[in-house]
Design an enzyme around this catalytic site. Structure first.
Site, short mmCIF file in Angstrom:
data_model
loop_
_atom_site.label_atom_id
_atom_site.label_comp_id
_atom_site.label_asym_id
_atom_site.label_seq_id
_atom_site.Cartn_x
_atom_site.Cartn_y
_atom_site.Cartn_z
N HIS A 19 -86.56 19.74 10.31
CA HIS A 19 -85.62 20.74 10.85
C HIS A 19 -84.53 21.05 9.82
O HIS A 19 -84.17 22.21 9.61
CB HIS A 19 -84.91 20.20 12.11
CG HIS A 19 -85.78 20.05 13.31
ND1 HIS A 19 -85.83 18.89 14.04
CD2 HIS A 19 -86.62 20.92 13.94
CE1 HIS A 19 -86.65 19.04 15.07
NE2 HIS A 19 -87.15 20.26 15.03
N LYS A 43 -89.17 19.84 29.58
CA LYS A 43 -89.41 18.68 28.71
C LYS A 43 -88.48 17.53 29.07
O LYS A 43 -87.27 17.74 29.21
CB LYS A 43 -89.16 19.08 27.25
CG LYS A 43 -90.25 19.92 26.66
CD LYS A 43 -90.07 19.99 25.14
CE LYS A 43 -91.11 20.89 24.50
NZ LYS A 43 -90.91 21.04 23.06
N ARG A 92 -95.39 24.57 10.97
CA ARG A 92 -95.98 23.42 10.25
C ARG A 92 -97.44 23.67 9.91
O ARG A 92 -97.89 23.38 8.82
CB ARG A 92 -95.88 22.16 11.11
CG ARG A 92 -94.52 21.53 11.09
CD ARG A 92 -94.40 20.54 12.18
NE ARG A 92 -94.69 21.18 13.46
CZ ARG A 92 -94.33 20.72 14.63
NH1 ARG A 92 -93.69 19.58 14.71
NH2 ARG A 92 -94.60 21.37 15.73
N SER A 130 -90.57 15.85 16.34
CA SER A 130 -89.68 14.97 17.10
C SER A 130 -90.51 14.03 17.96
O SER A 130 -90.18 12.87 18.15
CB SER A 130 -88.73 15.79 17.97
OG SER A 130 -87.93 16.60 17.16
O1 PNS Z 1 -88.27 22.88 19.63
P1 PNS Z 1 -89.10 23.63 20.63
O2 PNS Z 1 -89.26 22.82 21.90
O3 PNS Z 1 -90.41 24.08 20.05
O4 PNS Z 1 -88.26 24.95 21.00
C1 PNS Z 1 -88.75 25.88 21.93
C2 PNS Z 1 -87.65 26.89 22.34
C3 PNS Z 1 -86.44 26.16 22.88
C4 PNS Z 1 -87.24 27.70 21.13
C5 PNS Z 1 -88.25 27.85 23.41
O5 PNS Z 1 -88.82 27.09 24.44
C6 PNS Z 1 -87.22 28.81 23.98
O6 PNS Z 1 -86.82 29.74 23.33
N1 PNS Z 1 -86.78 28.54 25.23
C7 PNS Z 1 -85.79 29.34 25.90
C8 PNS Z 1 -86.43 30.11 27.05
C9 PNS Z 1 -87.05 31.39 26.56
O7 PNS Z 1 -86.43 32.26 26.01
N2 PNS Z 1 -88.37 31.51 26.79
C10 PNS Z 1 -89.13 32.69 26.45
C11 PNS Z 1 -90.03 32.44 25.29
S1 PNS Z 1 -91.40 33.52 25.43
#
Ligand code: PNS
Length: 162
Positions: A19, A43, A92, A130
């Site tokens: 990150h 999660k 990744r 993570s």
């Molecule tokens: O580190 P991660 O878990 O891969 O991050 C995922 C994250 C937090 C970026 C994604 O789940 C997110 O943007 N969540 C907020 C809700 C949202 O906007 N969802 C629509 C995505 S299509």
């Protein structure tokens, strides 16, 4: 001139060197990066949102171009609220691509004023996540090469490892 602001969203449970690598490279493209910890109800997290923010703050060592925040709800709404133009995400492997492509496309449909910048993870970190860090640390394995020292310390505390 208007500042170029990017949001780097994620779960960051916890932040890893992978990150940090994306964050530092992102800072070369924009003026300010807001690292935004998602309150992700789906999660189950090891660290609370406050703990995760603290770990990120300590890991970026007071870099004044980095803001650490958290958000609830849709990312596009948060991006609008903070006047950001870009979202940064690390890729990744090919396996990340489909999910990221869907998310970026949906986000762009919801907000035409933002773009997602994808950065390839450096070769040293492409196998880090993570989730795997938590698994290795949970079984007492060494994660010192993969996370900032403060994260290693907190993981040991969480798992009560001396
Ligand atoms: O580190 P991660 O878990 O891969 O991050 C995922 C994250 C937090 C970026 C994604 O789940 C997110 O943007 N969540 C907020 C809700 C949202 O906007 N969802 C629509 C995505 S299509």
């Amino acid at each position: 001139m208007r500042q170029r602001i990017a949001v780097y969203p994620g779960s960051f449970d916890p932040i890893t060197n992978g990150h940090l690598d994306i964050l530092m490279r992102g800072l070369e493209l924009v003026d300010v990066v807001i690292v935004a910890v998602a309150h992700n109800i789906e999660k189950r997290a090891l660290f609370s949102v406050e703990e995760r923010k603290e770990l990120i703050r300590e890991s970026v060592n007071g870099n004044e171009n980095v803001i650490v925040d958290s958000f609830e709800g849709l990312l596009v709404d948060y991006v609008k609220k903070v006047n950001a133009r870009f979202v940064i995400r690390g890729l990744r492997a090919m396996s990340d691509f489909e999910y990221e492509f869907q998310m970026a496309s949906m986000n762009r449909n919801l907000n035409k004023d933002m773009d997602t910048i994808f950065m390839m993870t450096s070769k040293d970190y492409f196998f880090i996540s993570s989730r795997t860090i938590k698994e290795v640390a949970g079984f007492g394995g060494c994660v010192a090469d993969f996370v900032p020292p403060i994260v290693e310390k907190r993981l040991k505390e969480k798992f009560s490892i001396k």
